[in-house]
Design a protein around this motif. Structure first.
Motif, PDB file in Angstrom:
ATOM      1  N   GLY A  70       0.808  -1.215   0.000  1.00  0.00           N
ATOM      2  CA  GLY A  70       0.000   0.000   0.000  1.00  0.00           C
ATOM      3  C   GLY A  70       0.839   1.262   0.000  1.00  0.00           C
ATOM      4  N   ASN A  71       1.909   1.272   0.795  1.00  0.00           N
ATOM      5  CA  ASN A  71       2.747   2.466   0.874  1.00  0.00           C
ATOM      6  C   ASN A  71       3.622   2.649  -0.362  1.00  0.00           C
ATOM      7  OD1 ASN A  71       2.576   3.990   3.595  1.00  0.00           O
ATOM      8  ND2 ASN A  71       2.510   1.842   4.208  1.00  0.00           N
ATOM      9  N   ILE A  72       4.137   1.561  -0.900  1.00  0.00           N
ATOM     10  CA  ILE A  72       4.959   1.681  -2.114  1.00  0.00           C
ATOM     11  C   ILE A  72       4.121   2.193  -3.278  1.00  0.00           C
ATOM     12  CG2 ILE A  72       6.196   0.374  -3.888  1.00  0.00           C
ATOM     13  CD1 ILE A  72       7.359  -1.358  -1.693  1.00  0.00           C
ATOM     14  N   VAL A  73       2.976   1.560  -3.498  1.00  0.00           N
ATOM     15  CA  VAL A  73       2.098   1.976  -4.597  1.00  0.00           C
ATOM     16  C   VAL A  73       1.592   3.394  -4.371  1.00  0.00           C
ATOM     17  CG1 VAL A  73      -0.084   1.515  -5.796  1.00  0.00           C
ATOM     18  CG2 VAL A  73       1.404  -0.379  -5.157  1.00  0.00           C
ATOM     19  N   GLY A  74       1.169   3.694  -3.143  1.00  0.00           N
ATOM     20  CA  GLY A  74       0.651   5.019  -2.830  1.00  0.00           C
ATOM     21  C   GLY A  74       1.694   6.112  -3.009  1.00  0.00           C
ATOM     22  N   CYS A  75       2.907   5.857  -2.533  1.00  0.00           N
ATOM     23  CA  CYS A  75       3.977   6.861  -2.669  1.00  0.00           C
ATOM     24  C   CYS A  75       4.359   7.077  -4.126  1.00  0.00           C
ATOM     25  CB  CYS A  75       5.192   6.437  -1.855  1.00  0.00           C
ATOM     26  SG  CYS A  75       4.951   6.576  -0.073  1.00  0.00           S
ATOM     27  N   THR A  85      -4.171   1.998   3.718  1.00  0.00           N
ATOM     28  CA  THR A  85      -2.919   2.770   3.758  1.00  0.00           C
ATOM     29  C   THR A  85      -2.617   3.552   2.486  1.00  0.00           C
ATOM     30  OG1 THR A  85      -1.695   0.796   3.030  1.00  0.00           O
ATOM     31  CG2 THR A  85      -1.860   1.179   5.405  1.00  0.00           C
ATOM     32  N   ILE A  86      -3.149   3.136   1.365  1.00  0.00           N
ATOM     33  CA  ILE A  86      -2.706   3.686   0.081  1.00  0.00           C
ATOM     34  C   ILE A  86      -3.078   5.158  -0.085  1.00  0.00           C
ATOM     35  CG2 ILE A  86      -4.776   2.950  -1.198  1.00  0.00           C
ATOM     36  CD1 ILE A  86      -2.883   2.319  -3.564  1.00  0.00           C
ATOM     37  N   LEU A  87      -4.256   5.555   0.398  1.00  0.00           N
ATOM     38  CA  LEU A  87      -4.700   6.935   0.210  1.00  0.00           C
ATOM     39  C   LEU A  87      -3.872   7.914   1.033  1.00  0.00           C
ATOM     40  CD1 LEU A  87      -8.559   6.385   0.153  1.00  0.00           C
ATOM     41  CD2 LEU A  87      -7.054   6.803  -1.785  1.00  0.00           C
ATOM     42  N   ILE A  88      -3.519   7.525   2.250  1.00  0.00           N
ATOM     43  CA  ILE A  88      -2.653   8.376   3.074  1.00  0.00           C
ATOM     44  C   ILE A  88      -1.295   8.534   2.410  1.00  0.00           C
ATOM     45  CG2 ILE A  88      -1.465   8.573   5.290  1.00  0.00           C
ATOM     46  CD1 ILE A  88      -4.404   9.047   5.547  1.00  0.00           C
ATOM     47  N   ALA A  89      -0.771   7.433   1.877  1.00  0.00           N
ATOM     48  CA  ALA A  89       0.538   7.479   1.208  1.00  0.00           C
ATOM     49  C   ALA A  89       0.490   8.395  -0.019  1.00  0.00           C
ATOM     50  CB  ALA A  89       0.961   6.067   0.809  1.00  0.00           C
ATOM     51  N   ILE A  90      -0.593   8.314  -0.791  1.00  0.00           N
ATOM     52  CA  ILE A  90      -0.735   9.179  -1.970  1.00  0.00           C
ATOM     53  C   ILE A  90      -0.753  10.644  -1.557  1.00  0.00           C
ATOM     54  CG2 ILE A  90      -2.325   9.899  -3.800  1.00  0.00           C
ATOM     55  CD1 ILE A  90      -3.201   6.980  -4.063  1.00  0.00           C
ATOM     56  N   THR A  91      -1.580  10.962  -0.575  1.00  0.00           N
ATOM     57  CA  THR A  91      -1.753  12.355  -0.141  1.00  0.00           C
ATOM     58  C   THR A  91      -0.465  12.932   0.434  1.00  0.00           C
ATOM     59  OG1 THR A  91      -4.075  11.893   0.379  1.00  0.00           O
ATOM     60  CG2 THR A  91      -3.098  13.881   1.323  1.00  0.00           C
ATOM     61  N   GLN A  92       0.176  12.196   1.332  1.00  0.00           N
ATOM     62  CA  GLN A  92       1.373  12.705   1.995  1.00  0.00           C
ATOM     63  C   GLN A  92       2.542  12.865   1.026  1.00  0.00           C
ATOM     64  OE1 GLN A  92       0.251  14.055   4.993  1.00  0.00           O
ATOM     65  NE2 GLN A  92       2.113  13.233   5.900  1.00  0.00           N
ATOM     66  N   ASN A 130       6.851  10.176   7.231  1.00  0.00           N
ATOM     67  CA  ASN A 130       5.756  10.555   8.132  1.00  0.00           C
ATOM     68  C   ASN A 130       4.482   9.782   7.783  1.00  0.00           C
ATOM     69  OD1 ASN A 130       7.214  12.365   9.663  1.00  0.00           O
ATOM     70  ND2 ASN A 130       6.697  14.126   8.398  1.00  0.00           N
ATOM     71  N   SER A 131       4.248   9.576   6.482  1.00  0.00           N
ATOM     72  CA  SER A 131       3.076   8.801   6.066  1.00  0.00           C
ATOM     73  C   SER A 131       3.218   7.345   6.481  1.00  0.00           C
ATOM     74  CB  SER A 131       2.872   8.912   4.552  1.00  0.00           C
ATOM     75  OG  SER A 131       3.808   8.145   3.831  1.00  0.00           O
ATOM     76  N   LEU A 132       4.447   6.826   6.456  1.00  0.00           N
ATOM     77  CA  LEU A 132       4.672   5.447   6.897  1.00  0.00           C
ATOM     78  C   LEU A 132       4.305   5.293   8.367  1.00  0.00           C
ATOM     79  CD1 LEU A 132       8.101   4.577   5.205  1.00  0.00           C
ATOM     80  CD2 LEU A 132       5.833   3.828   4.500  1.00  0.00           C
ATOM     81  N   ARG A 133       4.741   6.237   9.193  1.00  0.00           N
ATOM     82  CA  ARG A 133       4.425   6.175  10.619  1.00  0.00           C
ATOM     83  C   ARG A 133       2.920   6.315  10.844  1.00  0.00           C
ATOM     84  NH1 ARG A 133       9.096   6.332  13.461  1.00  0.00           N
ATOM     85  NH2 ARG A 133      10.929   7.276  12.493  1.00  0.00           N
ATOM     86  N   LEU A 134       2.308   7.230  10.105  1.00  0.00           N
ATOM     87  CA  LEU A 134       0.871   7.433  10.247  1.00  0.00           C
ATOM     88  C   LEU A 134       0.090   6.196   9.821  1.00  0.00           C
ATOM     89  CD1 LEU A 134      -1.367   9.503  10.905  1.00  0.00           C
ATOM     90  CD2 LEU A 134      -1.276  10.231   8.515  1.00  0.00           C
ATOM     91  N   ILE A 156       0.862   3.078  10.089  1.00  0.00           N
ATOM     92  CA  ILE A 156       0.982   1.898  10.942  1.00  0.00           C
ATOM     93  C   ILE A 156      -0.354   1.587  11.607  1.00  0.00           C
ATOM     94  CG2 ILE A 156       2.019   0.977  13.056  1.00  0.00           C
ATOM     95  CD1 ILE A 156       4.596   2.445  12.304  1.00  0.00           C
ATOM     96  N   SER A 157      -0.962   2.611  12.210  1.00  0.00           N
ATOM     97  CA  SER A 157      -2.239   2.393  12.901  1.00  0.00           C
ATOM     98  C   SER A 157      -3.346   2.041  11.926  1.00  0.00           C
ATOM     99  CB  SER A 157      -2.620   3.645  13.707  1.00  0.00           C
ATOM    100  OG  SER A 157      -2.709   4.776  12.862  1.00  0.00           O
ATOM    101  N   PHE A 158      -3.323   2.649  10.726  1.00  0.00           N
ATOM    102  CA  PHE A 158      -4.344   2.339   9.723  1.00  0.00           C
ATOM    103  C   PHE A 158      -4.201   0.914   9.209  1.00  0.00           C
ATOM    104  CE2 PHE A 158      -4.497   6.980   9.502  1.00  0.00           C
ATOM    105  CZ  PHE A 158      -5.861   7.200   9.512  1.00  0.00           C
ATOM    106  N   ALA A 159      -2.963   0.452   9.062  1.00  0.00           N
ATOM    107  CA  ALA A 159      -2.728  -0.922   8.618  1.00  0.00           C
ATOM    108  C   ALA A 159      -3.242  -1.924   9.641  1.00  0.00           C
ATOM    109  CB  ALA A 159      -1.236  -1.138   8.358  1.00  0.00           C
ATOM    110  N   ILE A 160      -2.953  -1.664  10.917  1.00  0.00           N
ATOM    111  CA  ILE A 160      -3.428  -2.552  11.983  1.00  0.00           C
ATOM    112  C   ILE A 160      -4.952  -2.537  12.050  1.00  0.00           C
ATOM    113  CG2 ILE A 160      -3.460  -2.886  14.485  1.00  0.00           C
ATOM    114  CD1 ILE A 160      -0.563  -1.907  14.531  1.00  0.00           C
TER     115      ILE A 160
END
Length: 251
Positions: free
Chosen positions: A71-76, A130-137, A178-182, A184-188
Motif C-alpha cells: 500500500g505504501n509503495i504503490v501510494g507513494c 494505507t494507500i490513500l494516506i501514502a498518496i496524499t502525503q 511521516n506517512s509510513l508512521r501514520l 501503521i495504525s491504519f494498517a493494523i
C-alpha cells in the motif's frame, strides 16, 4: 540521560499497572470485568507457549506487513508521480478525498465478497487502508518543495526527470516517512476489521472470540501483541530512516 528518560517513560505505566492490580483485587466483579495485570501476563505467557498466540500473531503480522509495504509503495509512487502534472493532481484530488472519507468498516463486507474470506482479502483491506494516506502525503511533500530551487535547476537546463530524482524525491522523503508512521495504525486497523468480519485465525479473530467467551485476560493479551507489532513496525521505519539519514537529506 537515556536511562532517566526510560524511567520517566515507564513510570506512568508502572503506576497504571499497580492501580489496575489493586482495583481488580477489590472484588470478584472487578476481576471479571477488567481482569488484572497478573492474569493478563499469565494468559499471555500460557498462550504463547501453547502456540495459540504465536500462530495468531504470525498471521496478523503477515497480513499487516504485506499490505503495509504494498500500500505504501504503490501510494507513494502514485503520489510522487502526480508532481509531473498539476492538472492530473487537481482532477484526482476530489476522488482521493471522497475515497478517503469512506469508513473502512463500511466496505469490509464488500471486500470479503470481492476477494473471498482468505488471507488475500485481509491484505487487500490493509492496502486500501494505507494507500490513500501514502498518496496524499507523498504528493504534499513533492508539491511543497522550494519553488526557487526548482526554478534554479530549470535555469541550468535540467529536465523534469532530473529535477524529480535530484530534488523532488530527496526533499519528499520526510513526508513519505511521516506517512509510513501514520499508516501503521491504519494498517493494523484494516487487518483487525478484516479479521473481525470474517476469519478463523489471527489476533483480530482471537479478540472477537475471547470477548464472546468473556476471557478478558486473553483479549488484553491479544491487544498487547497488536501494540507490540505497532512498536516493531515503528522501530523498523526508524532504522531505515536513520540508515538513509532522512533528516540530513531534508536539511
Amino acid at each position: 540521560m537515556k536511562i532517566k528518560n526510560t524511567i520517566l517513560t515507564l513510570f506512568p505505566l508502572a503506576i497504571f499497572l499497580v492501580l489496575w492490580e489493586f482495583y481488580s483485587s477489590l472484588d470478584d466483579k472487578n476481576m471479571f470485568l477488567f481482569a488484572s495485570p497478573s492474569r493478563v501476563f499469565n494468559s499471555l505467557v500460557e498462550n504463547i507457549f501453547s502456540g495459540l498466540l504465536i500462530k495468531d500473531f504470525y498471521i496478523t503480522a503477515y497480513e499487516i506487513i504485506s499490505g503495509f509495504v504494498i500500500g505504501n509503495i504503490v501510494g507513494c509512487l502514485l503520489g510522487l508521480s502526480l508532481w509531473f502534472s498539476k492538472t492530473i493532481a487537481e482532477i484526482s484530488r476530489p476522488y482521493v478525498i471522497a475515497l478517503g472519507s469512506i469508513p473502512i468498516f463500511a466496505i469490509a463486507p464488500m471486500m470479503i465478497i470481492w476477494f473471498g474470506t482468505g488471507i488475500f482479502s485481509k491484505i487487500m483491506m490493509v492496502i486500501l487502508s494505507t494507500i490513500l494516506i501514502a498518496i496524499t502525503q507523498s504528493y504534499e511533500g513533492a508539491k511543497n518543495v522550494n519553488v526557487e530551487q526548482v526554478n534554479l535547476l530549470k535555469s541550468f537546463g535540467a529536465s523534469n526527470n532530473q529535477i524529480f530524482t535530484k530534488l523532488i524525491l530527496p526533499s519528499s522523503l520526510l513526508w513519505v516517512f511521516n506517512s509510513l508512521r501514520l499508516n501503521i495504525s491504519f494498517a493494523i486497523l484494516g487487518a483487525f476489521i478484516a479479521e473481525f468480519i470474517s476469519a478463523n485465525e489471527g489476533l483480530g479473530y482471537r479478540i472477537l472470540k475471547s470477548s464472546g467467551l468473556y476471557d478478558i485476560p486473553l483479549v488484553i493479551a491479544s491487544i498487547i501483541l497488536l501494540i507490540f507489532l505497532a512498536f516493531l513496525l515503528n522501530g523498523m521505519i526508524g532504522l531505515i530512516e536513520k540508515k538513509l539519514n532522512i533528516i540530513e537529506i531534508y536539511r
